[in-house]
Design a protein around this motif. Sequence first.
Motif, PDB file in Angstrom:
ATOM      1  N   ARG A 178      15.154  -2.093  15.254  1.00  0.00           N
ATOM      2  CA  ARG A 178      16.029  -1.403  16.209  1.00  0.00           C
ATOM      3  C   ARG A 178      15.652  -2.127  17.603  1.00  0.00           C
ATOM      4  N   PRO A 210      14.379   0.955  11.156  1.00  0.00           N
ATOM      5  CA  PRO A 210      13.976   1.359  12.464  1.00  0.00           C
ATOM      6  C   PRO A 210      13.061   0.341  13.197  1.00  0.00           C
ATOM      7  N   ARG A 211      12.322  -0.711  12.385  1.00  0.00           N
ATOM      8  CA  ARG A 211      11.696  -1.707  12.994  1.00  0.00           C
ATOM      9  C   ARG A 211      12.431  -2.570  13.661  1.00  0.00           C
ATOM     10  N   ARG A 240      13.546   5.527  -3.769  1.00  0.00           N
ATOM     11  CA  ARG A 240      13.390   5.973  -2.399  1.00  0.00           C
ATOM     12  C   ARG A 240      12.566   5.085  -1.582  1.00  0.00           C
ATOM     13  N   HIS A 241      11.485   4.452  -2.377  1.00  0.00           N
ATOM     14  CA  HIS A 241      10.642   3.903  -1.470  1.00  0.00           C
ATOM     15  C   HIS A 241      10.681   2.302  -1.503  1.00  0.00           C
ATOM     16  N   ARG A 283       2.865   7.112  -4.735  1.00  0.00           N
ATOM     17  CA  ARG A 283       2.534   7.689  -6.182  1.00  0.00           C
ATOM     18  C   ARG A 283       1.355   8.802  -5.947  1.00  0.00           C
ATOM     19  N   GLU A 286       1.711   2.689  -3.475  1.00  0.00           N
ATOM     20  CA  GLU A 286       0.394   3.239  -3.896  1.00  0.00           C
ATOM     21  C   GLU A 286       0.296   4.716  -3.421  1.00  0.00           C
ATOM     22  N   SER A 287       0.452   4.769  -2.143  1.00  0.00           N
ATOM     23  CA  SER A 287       0.368   6.260  -1.480  1.00  0.00           C
ATOM     24  C   SER A 287       1.308   7.074  -1.892  1.00  0.00           C
ATOM     25  N   LEU A 319       4.590  11.766  -6.349  1.00  0.00           N
ATOM     26  CA  LEU A 319       6.044  11.513  -6.576  1.00  0.00           C
ATOM     27  C   LEU A 319       6.297  10.762  -8.147  1.00  0.00           C
ATOM     28  N   ARG A 346      14.585   0.965  -1.399  1.00  0.00           N
ATOM     29  CA  ARG A 346      14.826   1.089   0.090  1.00  0.00           C
ATOM     30  C   ARG A 346      14.366  -0.187   1.172  1.00  0.00           C
ATOM     31  N   MET A 347      13.215  -0.484   0.755  1.00  0.00           N
ATOM     32  CA  MET A 347      12.820  -1.578   1.388  1.00  0.00           C
ATOM     33  C   MET A 347      13.077  -3.082   1.030  1.00  0.00           C
ATOM     34  N   ARG A 390      10.350   7.380 -10.807  1.00  0.00           N
ATOM     35  CA  ARG A 390      11.782   6.920 -10.381  1.00  0.00           C
ATOM     36  C   ARG A 390      11.913   7.165  -8.791  1.00  0.00           C
ATOM     37  N   ARG A 410       1.008  10.721  -3.770  1.00  0.00           N
ATOM     38  CA  ARG A 410       1.528  12.008  -3.374  1.00  0.00           C
ATOM     39  C   ARG A 410       2.069  12.969  -4.369  1.00  0.00           C
ATOM     40  N   ALA A 455       0.716  -1.173  -0.100  1.00  0.00           N
ATOM     41  CA  ALA A 455      -0.077   0.067   0.066  1.00  0.00           C
ATOM     42  C   ALA A 455       0.806   1.463   0.032  1.00  0.00           C
ATOM     43  N   PHE A 456       2.205   1.268   0.587  1.00  0.00           N
ATOM     44  CA  PHE A 456       2.929   2.676   0.651  1.00  0.00           C
ATOM     45  C   PHE A 456       3.457   2.971  -0.629  1.00  0.00           C
TER      46      PHE A 456
END
Lengths: 328, 378
Positions: free
Chosen positions: A326, A323-324, A242-243, A230, A227-228, A234, A246-247, A237, A232, A224-225
Motif C-alpha cells: 500500500r 498491506p505491505r 486463511r494463512h 499452527r 508454524e506459529s 488452528l 492468502r499469501m 484447513r 495457536r 515461520a508464520f
Amino acid sequence: MGAFIIRRVFYAIIMLFVVSFVSFVIISLPAGDFLDQKIAELEARGDRSASQRVDDYRERYGLDQPLLTQYWLWISNFVQGDFGLSFEYDRPVRELIGQRLTLSILLSLTTLTFTWAIAIPLGVYSAVNQYSLGDQIITTIAFIGIGIPGFLLALIVLYVAIVILNQDVVGLFSQQFKDAPWSLAKVWDLMKHLWVPALIGAVTGTAGTIRIMRGNLLDTFGQAFIESARARGLKQRTVVWRHAVRMAITPLIIILGTEAFPGILAGNILVEVVLGLPTIGPLYIQALTTQDMYMAGTVLVLIVFLLLVGNLVTDLVLAWIDPRVRLE
Amino acid sequence: MTKETRDPLVTVKNLHVDFDVRDGIVHAVDGASFNIYRGQTLGIIGESGCGKSITAKAIMNMIPKQGKVTGEITFYEKSEEGSGEIINEIRLDQTDPDGEVIRKIRGGHIAMIFQEPMSSMTPVYTAGFHIIEAVHLHRFMSAEKIGGQMGKNIQKKRPVTEAEAREIAIEMLRRVGIPNAEKRVDSYPHELSGGQRQRVMIAIALSTYPDLLIADEPTTALDVSIEAQILDLMRELQETQDMAIMFITHNLGVIAEIADEIVVMYMGKEVERSDTIAIFENPKHPYTKALLGSIPEIGEKKDKLETIEGMVPSPFNLPSGCVFHPRCPSFMPGKCDCVYPEYAEVADGHWARCLLYDGCWPETTEAQAVKNQAVAAD
C-alpha cells in the motif's frame, strides 16, 4: 493514491501512442500494400479492369499519402473513436470489432472461471499432499497440459466431437441461430458451444496455474508464520486457506491482471481459428496476413490498452489485498 | 516452592525423535527426560542443532511427518473450577497431530513463541487479528450460572464475541507494553519494530492464559536492550498468570537470569540437568564446564576467548561411546570412546551423562555448599 493513478494513466497514454506508431510502421513494412494483393487476386479471377481502378482505391483508403500522414490521419480519428475502415470488409473497424467483442469477453471470462475453479483447488491439494499419489497424478496431467498446444487439443476435440460423437461444436452458434436475434434458445445454444473452447483454454491455462499455486504454497508452508499459526491451535484447513493460500495467491493475481485482460482479445487465437469462432482473435490474424492495416493496428492498440489497464488494476488489487504494498 | 510440593505440568520421559532422511537416520532428540512444573521456568540450553527446538515441537506434537517420536510426553490438565485436581492426563505424543485434543492444548494450554518475530505473523493480517484469532479459539466467557452442585459452581460457557475479543486484544497489547494499543491493534506486522513484534507474539500467546509458554529463542533476533525488556516482561507476566515457561536458548546469560532449572543438550542428548545455581556454580559435565568457561568476564584481561576444541560432529557419523569425547578435555582413552555413558544422578537432583561419574562420584565440600545454597534459595 489519486496521484498514483493519474500518473499511471499519463504513462499509459504515452505508451499507447508509442505502441500505435511502432505497430503501424511494422504492419506497413512488408513490400506492397493491401491493394496490391487485392488487385492480384481480382486479376487472377479475370477482372481485367481491376488495375485501372487501383488509383481510385488508393485515394479512397488514403494509401497514396506518405506513411506519416496515414498514421496521423488514423490516430487523430482513433482518439475520437473512429478506428478507420477495414479494407477487407469495406466496413468500419469499430463496427466489426464491436460485433465480436461481447463473444470475446464472454469466452475469456468463461475460460478464466474454468481455469481458476479447477487450478486453485488442485494446486492447493497438490501442495498440501506433496509427493502423494494425487499430487503425482495432478503433476503429470499438468505437464501434459503445458506440453500440448491448444490448437492441437482443439483439433483432437473437433475430431472426437464431429467424427465420433457426431456433434456440432464448430463456432459458437448452430446454423439456425447464427443470424437469429437474441433469445433464450440462442443463449442456450451459445452455452452448448462455449464450453468447448473454454475447456480447451482451461486445460492449457490450468496446468501452469496449478504448478504456480503448488510452488508458491510450498514456499509459504516453510515460513515461520505458518508454524506459529499452527501453534495457536488452528485447524490445518484454516492454516492452509486463511494463512498460506492468502499469501501464496499474490503472484496469481499478478498473472491474472497481466494475462487475462489482453487475453480478452488475444487469448487463444489459434484455438479460436481452429474452432472457427466469431471472436476478435481470428479477425486479427486475418488482418495481419492481408495487411488490413487499420484493423490490425486497432486490435494491437486495444490489446496494449487492455494490458496497461490490467497492470493498473493488478496494482490496485495488490494494494488492496496486501498491506505491505500500500502506498502511504 | 520446595521440590516436594512442585506440581508437574508436563513430563517428558525418554524422548527420542528420529528423522529418516536420504543420508541416513538423524537422532534429533536422543533420550531426553525432564519435568516442567507449574509456575516454574525450565531452561533448555545447547548449541544450534542439538535438538532443543525439536524437543519443543515434540511437546506441541508439531514434528514434521518424516519424524518419528518415541517416549512419553504427558500433559496434566487441571480442572478449571479452582479445586486444583488433575482431571486429565493426556499423552501428547499419542494425539492426532491435527485432532481436536491437541488443537485445544496448542495455544490454549501450551502456547509457543518463536525465534523469528519478524516472520511469525502473517504479513497480511493485523496484530489484533492474530490475538483475536487465538482468543476465539481458546477463551470462553462464563455466562449465567446454571446451578451449584455439591459446592461446585457449574457455569455455562459461551464463545467470546467480536467486540470482547477486540477488547481483550487491546488489553493484552497494553499489558505487553505496546504504546497506544488502541491504534496499534490495527497495525500490520511490517509497521511494527522487531521488539514490538515479539511483544505482540507474547500477547498472542498469553491472551489465552496458557499453563505453559514455550519460548524458542525468543530474544535471539533482538538487540540486547530489547532482549532485557522482553525477559523482564516474560517474568512479570509469568508471576501474574502463574504460568510455567520452557525457555530454549543458546545464551547462557539469558538462561541464568530466567530459569529455575536447566537442561543442557548436546547432539540431541540430554547431558546434564540441575537447578540453575548448581549448573552455574558446580557444573558436572565437561561440556557444560566448557560452555561456562567460554563466557568472557568483565574486568578479566584475556587475549583469546576460551573455546570448545573441535567441531560439532556430523549427525550421520556420531562418535562412538560418549558423543562429546573427541572434544572433551577430560577424555579418558579406552573408556569414553567405547562406553556410552548412562544418565546418572551425580548429586541430589543433579543429573549428568558422563563417565567421570561412573559408579562413584566424589561429593566435594564445594558441591555440598552449592547444594545447601540452592536449597536455601528455594
